[in-house]
Write a protein that holds these residues in place. Structure first.
Motif, mmCIF file in Angstrom:
data_model
loop_
_atom_site.group_PDB
_atom_site.id
_atom_site.type_symbol
_atom_site.label_atom_id
_atom_site.label_comp_id
_atom_site.label_asym_id
_atom_site.label_seq_id
_atom_site.Cartn_x
_atom_site.Cartn_y
_atom_site.Cartn_z
ATOM 1 N N LEU A 7 2.757 8.229 11.002
ATOM 2 C CA LEU A 7 3.373 7.009 11.522
ATOM 3 C C LEU A 7 2.819 6.571 12.880
ATOM 4 O O LEU A 7 2.577 5.375 13.088
ATOM 5 C CB LEU A 7 4.893 7.168 11.569
ATOM 6 C CG LEU A 7 5.575 7.473 10.224
ATOM 7 C CD1 LEU A 7 7.090 7.512 10.392
ATOM 8 C CD2 LEU A 7 5.182 6.458 9.162
ATOM 9 N N PRO A 8 2.588 7.480 13.845
ATOM 10 C CA PRO A 8 2.017 7.026 15.127
ATOM 11 C C PRO A 8 0.627 6.406 14.977
ATOM 12 O O PRO A 8 0.306 5.399 15.633
ATOM 13 C CB PRO A 8 1.968 8.306 15.970
ATOM 14 C CG PRO A 8 3.024 9.187 15.382
ATOM 15 C CD PRO A 8 2.986 8.901 13.915
ATOM 16 N N ALA A 9 -0.215 6.966 14.105
ATOM 17 C CA ALA A 9 -1.552 6.402 13.882
ATOM 18 C C ALA A 9 -1.448 5.017 13.256
ATOM 19 O O ALA A 9 -2.188 4.093 13.629
ATOM 20 C CB ALA A 9 -2.371 7.330 12.985
ATOM 21 N N LEU A 10 -0.518 4.841 12.345
ATOM 22 C CA LEU A 10 -0.335 3.545 11.703
ATOM 23 C C LEU A 10 0.254 2.520 12.671
ATOM 24 O O LEU A 10 -0.044 1.324 12.579
ATOM 25 C CB LEU A 10 0.552 3.693 10.465
ATOM 26 C CG LEU A 10 -0.075 4.514 9.322
ATOM 27 C CD1 LEU A 10 0.960 4.844 8.262
ATOM 28 C CD2 LEU A 10 -1.257 3.771 8.707
ATOM 29 N N GLU B 214 0.844 -1.200 0.000
ATOM 30 C CA GLU B 214 0.000 0.000 0.000
ATOM 31 C C GLU B 214 0.874 1.243 0.000
ATOM 32 O O GLU B 214 1.782 1.375 0.820
ATOM 33 C CB GLU B 214 -0.935 0.016 1.212
ATOM 34 C CG GLU B 214 -1.882 1.212 1.190
ATOM 35 C CD GLU B 214 -2.741 1.342 2.437
ATOM 36 O OE1 GLU B 214 -3.611 2.224 2.461
ATOM 37 O OE2 GLU B 214 -2.528 0.565 3.404
ATOM 38 N N VAL B 215 0.569 2.164 -0.898
ATOM 39 C CA VAL B 215 1.285 3.428 -0.974
ATOM 40 C C VAL B 215 0.408 4.535 -0.417
ATOM 41 O O VAL B 215 -0.752 4.664 -0.796
ATOM 42 C CB VAL B 215 1.675 3.758 -2.431
ATOM 43 C CG1 VAL B 215 2.291 5.163 -2.522
ATOM 44 C CG2 VAL B 215 2.643 2.722 -2.976
ATOM 45 N N GLY B 216 0.958 5.324 0.504
ATOM 46 C CA GLY B 216 0.236 6.472 1.042
ATOM 47 C C GLY B 216 -0.952 6.111 1.901
ATOM 48 O O GLY B 216 -2.080 6.559 1.636
ATOM 49 N N PRO B 217 -0.765 5.316 2.945
ATOM 50 C CA PRO B 217 -1.906 4.904 3.777
ATOM 51 C C PRO B 217 -2.527 6.025 4.596
ATOM 52 O O PRO B 217 -3.653 5.886 5.074
ATOM 53 C CB PRO B 217 -1.296 3.834 4.693
ATOM 54 C CG PRO B 217 0.164 4.170 4.769
ATOM 55 C CD PRO B 217 0.503 4.700 3.402
ATOM 56 N N GLY B 218 -1.788 7.131 4.811
ATOM 57 C CA GLY B 218 -2.335 8.217 5.620
ATOM 58 C C GLY B 218 -2.673 7.737 7.020
ATOM 59 O O GLY B 218 -1.878 7.034 7.654
ATOM 60 N N PRO B 219 -3.860 8.060 7.540
ATOM 61 C CA PRO B 219 -4.230 7.612 8.894
ATOM 62 C C PRO B 219 -4.630 6.141 8.961
ATOM 63 O O PRO B 219 -4.887 5.622 10.040
ATOM 64 C CB PRO B 219 -5.410 8.514 9.245
ATOM 65 C CG PRO B 219 -6.026 8.871 7.935
ATOM 66 C CD PRO B 219 -4.876 8.969 6.960
ATOM 67 N N GLY B 220 -4.715 5.469 7.789
ATOM 68 C CA GLY B 220 -4.932 4.022 7.830
ATOM 69 C C GLY B 220 -6.318 3.533 7.488
ATOM 70 O O GLY B 220 -6.675 2.404 7.833
ATOM 71 N N VAL C 6 0.364 -6.554 5.403
ATOM 72 C CA VAL C 6 0.331 -5.310 4.640
ATOM 73 C C VAL C 6 1.659 -4.592 4.851
ATOM 74 O O VAL C 6 2.094 -4.419 5.992
ATOM 75 C CB VAL C 6 -0.837 -4.392 5.074
ATOM 76 C CG1 VAL C 6 -0.769 -3.055 4.332
ATOM 77 C CG2 VAL C 6 -2.180 -5.076 4.825
ATOM 78 N N VAL C 7 2.285 -4.212 3.756
ATOM 79 C CA VAL C 7 3.518 -3.427 3.805
ATOM 80 C C VAL C 7 3.199 -2.074 3.184
ATOM 81 O O VAL C 7 2.788 -2.002 2.017
ATOM 82 C CB VAL C 7 4.661 -4.112 3.035
ATOM 83 C CG1 VAL C 7 5.917 -3.246 3.068
ATOM 84 C CG2 VAL C 7 4.951 -5.496 3.617
ATOM 85 N N ALA C 8 3.345 -1.017 3.963
ATOM 86 C CA ALA C 8 2.951 0.318 3.517
ATOM 87 C C ALA C 8 4.151 1.251 3.467
ATOM 88 O O ALA C 8 5.056 1.171 4.301
ATOM 89 C CB ALA C 8 1.891 0.890 4.449
ATOM 90 N N VAL C 9 4.133 2.137 2.483
ATOM 91 C CA VAL C 9 5.143 3.194 2.375
ATOM 92 C C VAL C 9 4.423 4.526 2.497
ATOM 93 O O VAL C 9 3.483 4.807 1.746
ATOM 94 C CB VAL C 9 5.909 3.105 1.048
ATOM 95 C CG1 VAL C 9 6.791 4.330 0.862
ATOM 96 C CG2 VAL C 9 6.760 1.841 1.004
ATOM 97 N N GLU C 10 4.835 5.317 3.474
ATOM 98 C CA GLU C 10 4.194 6.599 3.760
ATOM 99 C C GLU C 10 5.269 7.689 3.854
ATOM 100 O O GLU C 10 6.232 7.545 4.605
ATOM 101 C CB GLU C 10 3.415 6.511 5.071
ATOM 102 C CG GLU C 10 2.808 7.824 5.540
ATOM 103 C CD GLU C 10 1.873 8.447 4.508
ATOM 104 O OE1 GLU C 10 2.198 9.556 4.024
ATOM 105 O OE2 GLU C 10 0.843 7.805 4.189
ATOM 106 N N GLN D 266 8.807 4.760 6.074
ATOM 107 C CA GLN D 266 8.700 6.136 5.619
ATOM 108 C C GLN D 266 9.612 6.329 4.422
ATOM 109 O O GLN D 266 10.794 5.942 4.449
ATOM 110 C CB GLN D 266 9.108 7.116 6.723
ATOM 111 C CG GLN D 266 8.862 8.576 6.306
ATOM 112 C CD GLN D 266 9.313 9.567 7.364
ATOM 113 O OE1 GLN D 266 9.876 9.178 8.383
ATOM 114 N NE2 GLN D 266 9.083 10.844 7.122
ATOM 115 N N GLY D 267 9.069 6.908 3.373
ATOM 116 C CA GLY D 267 9.886 7.136 2.193
ATOM 117 C C GLY D 267 9.048 7.482 0.981
ATOM 118 O O GLY D 267 7.827 7.632 1.054
ATOM 119 N N ASP D 268 9.738 7.616 -0.155
ATOM 120 C CA ASP D 268 9.130 7.993 -1.424
ATOM 121 C C ASP D 268 8.894 6.727 -2.246
ATOM 122 O O ASP D 268 9.845 6.037 -2.632
ATOM 123 C CB ASP D 268 10.069 8.938 -2.170
ATOM 124 C CG ASP D 268 9.482 9.461 -3.468
ATOM 125 O OD1 ASP D 268 8.463 8.916 -3.929
ATOM 126 O OD2 ASP D 268 10.049 10.419 -4.036
#
Length: 284
Positions: free
Chosen positions: A81-84, A51-57, A71-75, A99-101
């Motif tokens: 990050l704390p919400a995720l 998942e790319v850009g999960p935001g608050p999840g 689930v592997v997410a990049v944000e 965290q990254g691009d």
């Protein structure tokens, strides 16, 4: 499986996660909708979902509630990050967040399947990088690709371009790149009101499954170049729009069996593939 985490509006308030335009953020808060999107991707019990850009999840929670193995997410936005981390804790650490691009991520290294799991991409893509990410995934030189399917949210206009057929105004480069070695459809329409903040346009979820290319001898880079030049001047006849190729455009069209007076939007995906094959043979 039910979701026992706080409502997403509370999460956004707690962590001050107001959407930022610079990140292309529009959050989905309806967990019924995010679970519906997750189901479009199919049975997730044997899948690692990227998942790319999960935001608050919101979508993340939908994926986990629908049984994703992992689930592997990049944000990119560190505020999320704390919400995720809360989501990961609630779902037995089946969520990993980096965290990254996403444009710079090597997905196969990041996901590293170990037990023969399927790899699926499911994302409410940030508007500002969505098309770039799609092109990154569609233009892999080696095919079949590392992913089993793509289930992606786009602005409705972009989704229509991806699935468009010849002769329509929406038909173009994205249509050909998506359809020459994959099956794609619009699976869910999403109104602007479903997002926080609501964007100015409606959105849609596309579902894409890779398949064998129409012609395995065609090189991806040849098809990309031919399509780019043809649609770069889409209102011109192909005898003019393809002049910038390093071959004789009239000879190329004649050998491919395509009328020189045709325009890019007239050609089927199969005809573009044939044109690319002839171009590649001429250049070799």
């Amino acid at each position: 499986m039910s979701d026992t985490l706080p409502p997403l509006r509370e999460v956004i308030r707690e962590f001050d996660l107001r959407a930022k335009k610079s990140f292309g953020q529009n959050f989905l808060l309806d967990l019924n909708l995010t679970r519906k999107i997750a189901r479009v991707a199919g049975d997730l019990s044997d899948s690692i979902v990227y998942e790319v850009g999960p935001g608050p999840g919101g979508l993340t929670r939908g994926l986990l509630a629908e049984g994703a193995k992992r689930v592997v997410a990049v944000e990119m936005d560190a505020r999320c990050l704390p919400a995720l981390a809360q989501v990961s804790l609630a779902y037995d650490a089946r969520l990993s967040v980096f965290q990254g691009d996403a444009l710079e991520v090597n997905e196969t290294e990041l996901l590293a399947p170990q037990g023969g799991e399927k790899l699926r991409i499911v994302s409410n893509l940030p508007y500002n990088v969505g098309t770039l990410l799609l092109i990154k995934w569609l233009t892999l030189e080696d095919w079949k690709p590392w992913f089993s399917s793509l289930t992606l949210m786009f602005q409705r206009e972009v989704a229509e371009r991806i699935v468009a057929k010849p002769g329509s105004k929406a038909y173009g480069r994205l249509s050909v790149l998506a359809q020459w070695r994959g099956k794609v459809k619009i699976a869910v329409n999403v109104p602007a009101a479903a997002f926080t903040p609501p964007p100015k346009v409606a959105s849609a979820v596309i579902h894409y499954e890779p398949c064998a290319p129409m012609d395995a001898a065609v090189k991806q880079k040849d098809l990309e170049l031919v399509v780019e030049r043809a649609f770069g001047q889409r209102r011109k006849m192909l005898r003019a729009s393809l002049k910038s190729l390093p071959v004789n455009a009239l000879d190329l069209l004649a050998e491919a069996g395509i009328r020189e007076t045709s325009r890019a939007e007239d050609l089927s995906v199969e005809e573009f593939v044939r044109l690319a094959r002839v171009y590649g043979k001429t250049r070799s």
